[in-house]
Scaffold this active site. Sequence first.
Site, PDB file in Angstrom:
ATOM      1  NE  ARG A 202       6.503   2.478   3.975  1.00  8.29           N
ATOM      2  CZ  ARG A 202       6.553   1.198   4.510  1.00  8.29           C
ATOM      3  NH1 ARG A 202       5.815   1.086   5.639  1.00  8.29           N
ATOM      4  NH2 ARG A 202       7.098   0.355   3.966  1.00  8.29           N
TER       5      ARG A 202
ATOM      6  CG  HIS B 108      12.285  -2.055   4.146  1.00 10.43           C
ATOM      7  ND1 HIS B 108      13.350  -1.530   4.253  1.00 10.43           N
ATOM      8  CD2 HIS B 108      11.354  -0.924   3.748  1.00 10.43           C
ATOM      9  CE1 HIS B 108      13.167  -0.101   3.965  1.00 10.43           C
ATOM     10  NE2 HIS B 108      12.300   0.226   3.898  1.00 10.43           N
TER      11      HIS B 108
ATOM     12  CE1 TYR C 241      17.945   4.458   5.124  1.00  7.54           C
ATOM     13  CE2 TYR C 241      16.831   2.090   4.837  1.00  7.54           C
ATOM     14  CZ  TYR C 241      16.802   3.628   4.937  1.00  7.54           C
ATOM     15  OH  TYR C 241      15.466   4.316   4.507  1.00  7.54           O
TER      16      TYR C 241
ATOM     17  CG  HIS D 195      10.213   8.455   3.079  1.00  7.02           C
ATOM     18  ND1 HIS D 195       9.171   7.995   3.640  1.00  7.02           N
ATOM     19  CD2 HIS D 195      11.059   7.438   2.622  1.00  7.02           C
ATOM     20  CE1 HIS D 195       9.150   6.861   3.213  1.00  7.02           C
ATOM     21  NE2 HIS D 195      10.187   6.391   2.659  1.00  7.02           N
TER      22      HIS D 195
ATOM     23  NE  ARG E  62      10.244   4.006   5.529  1.00  3.98           N
ATOM     24  CZ  ARG E  62       9.606   3.191   6.389  1.00  3.98           C
ATOM     25  NH1 ARG E  62       9.329   3.318   7.435  1.00  3.98           N
ATOM     26  NH2 ARG E  62       9.823   1.933   5.650  1.00  3.98           N
TER      27      ARG E  62
ATOM     28  CE  LYS F 261       4.975   1.818   0.254  1.00  5.75           C
ATOM     29  NZ  LYS F 261       6.270   1.827  -0.579  1.00  5.75           N
TER      30      LYS F 261
END
Length: 304
Positions: A149, A271, A280, A245, A248, A173
């Site tokens: 990110r 994630h 994806y 992004h 990414r 995150k």
Amino acid sequence: MTWEEKIKDFEIFLRFERNFSENTLDAYVRDIKKLKDYSEESLENTGPDRITYENLQEYIFRLSKQKFSERSQARWISSIKAFFRYLLEDEVREDNPSALLEGPKLGLYLPDTLSLTDINKIIDAIEISSKTGKRNHCIIEVLYGCGLRVSELIDIKISNINFKENYIKINGKGDKTRFVPLAHYTADLIKDYIYEVRSEYKVAKKHEDTLFLNSRGTSMSRVIVFLIIKELTDKAGVSKKISPHTFRHSFATHLLQNGADLRFIQEMLGHSSITSTEVYTHLKNEELRDVILNYHPRNANIAQ
């Protein structure tokens, strides 16, 4: 009880109990502040303890008429639901007026990706003869080569890079730490940047360990990285709408296309749920569909 008081409590709850990222937290708080403004202007300053489902419905209806995207509308409702769930848990209210709110039905969101050809075009557009160009080249390669990110990119610490084992320690995150492998190519670019470019910067105090620096010797901002990419994209003649992004997304898509396991991709992206990574697989399915339509003999017979 005031809106300001409860919004502040909500912000603290999201930050320390839910571990929201700064960007998500800011968006949620901003959404609730808009609801507060509406309450003050249109509902005779009705407090968060007295606002009703009908009030919230009317508020959402008015916003929907202002031509905001369905994705924005869905986030408002998500923010409002989170706020009133918090008030219920905090025993500020005995009911949840947002429980029956329904957001717009969103189609599957498939992120834009770049082909390797597009990525190489963007890199070829960089003036690598200059120090700034070398830094920008390194930024693009780290975004694409590590799937970071942009907030993680600008926060990389030199002390968190292990060149012996070739990985970067990333604080993602919700303060979740992960270790992202470095390809030898990417590791060499980072080393060259550190020793040939960054070493000549006048580094500001408290930024001695920051990898990517701006001309003032301090951390780069998200906006600057976005502008660098936009300028390079325009120069390269790549017509897609590209942000940091996008690299990414391209990182994850290319790994999947080349046979990487989805669980490993999940770990590298940071994630918390495999569901976030599964988008994806839809990109790969689209590719498979194109292959069938273009190359299957039955389809070729129909085309003739």
